[in-house]
Design a protein around this motif. Sequence first.
Motif, PDB file in Angstrom:
ATOM      1  N   GLU A  20       0.822  -1.155  -0.147  1.00 17.02           N
ATOM      2  CA  GLU A  20      -0.159   0.079   0.049  1.00 17.02           C
ATOM      3  C   GLU A  20       0.990   1.371  -0.039  1.00 17.02           C
ATOM      4  O   GLU A  20       0.640   2.375  -0.850  1.00 17.02           O
ATOM      5  CB  GLU A  20      -0.654  -0.039   1.148  1.00 17.02           C
ATOM      6  N   ALA A  23       2.203   1.796  -3.499  1.00 10.79           N
ATOM      7  CA  ALA A  23       1.092   1.948  -4.367  1.00 10.79           C
ATOM      8  C   ALA A  23       0.775   3.420  -4.280  1.00 10.79           C
ATOM      9  O   ALA A  23       0.436   3.859  -5.482  1.00 10.79           O
ATOM     10  CB  ALA A  23       0.144   1.117  -4.030  1.00 10.79           C
ATOM     11  N   ASN A  24       1.124   4.170  -3.272  1.00 13.92           N
ATOM     12  CA  ASN A  24       0.854   5.515  -3.225  1.00 13.92           C
ATOM     13  C   ASN A  24       2.204   6.319  -3.425  1.00 13.92           C
ATOM     14  O   ASN A  24       2.147   7.602  -3.151  1.00 13.92           O
ATOM     15  CB  ASN A  24       0.100   6.054  -1.854  1.00 13.92           C
ATOM     16  N   LYS A  26       4.960   8.839  -4.694  1.00 11.19           N
ATOM     17  CA  LYS A  26       5.059   9.988  -5.499  1.00 11.19           C
ATOM     18  C   LYS A  26       6.344   9.944  -6.260  1.00 11.19           C
ATOM     19  O   LYS A  26       7.478   9.765  -5.767  1.00 11.19           O
ATOM     20  CB  LYS A  26       5.008  11.283  -4.541  1.00 11.19           C
ATOM     21  N   GLN A  85       7.145   6.406   6.205  1.00 11.01           N
ATOM     22  CA  GLN A  85       5.911   5.375   6.247  1.00 11.01           C
ATOM     23  C   GLN A  85       6.601   4.022   6.493  1.00 11.01           C
ATOM     24  O   GLN A  85       6.081   3.055   6.885  1.00 11.01           O
ATOM     25  CB  GLN A  85       5.183   5.452   5.094  1.00 11.01           C
TER      26      GLN A  85
END
Length: 127
Positions: A20, A23-24, A26, A85
């Motif tokens: 996840e 997947a995000n 940048k 993250q």
Amino acid sequence: MPYAAITYDIKPGFEDEIAEIFANFKRADSPIMRDESGTEVGRLLGTAVFIRDAQLVRFIHYEGDFSQIGRHMARQEGVHQVEEQLKPYLASERNTETPEGFRQHFAKSVMRCISQISVPPAAFAAG
């Protein structure tokens, strides 16, 4: 054109959470890598990230000066967001907060390339 592979030491069992995060991701603000004087020294052509259990590897397709990839990526906002993250899922701590720390960790994480085979670009045109 060359490829490089970067490893991440991660805790097993968090594959979906880590997927996840990526997947995000940048993208870099530019695929063009420049040296300290602003001269173009290479390009990022693509990346891919693979995960299984405690193994995560990022493959980087590039052209030009490999030593500039860490420098270029250390300046990218998206990279720092991913690094932040990922912290709860890392098996070992790493210093990626500063550009120098990021470059040092990047250099330590690069896997040794023992084989790389590509079709010459002219072979695509002959099709």
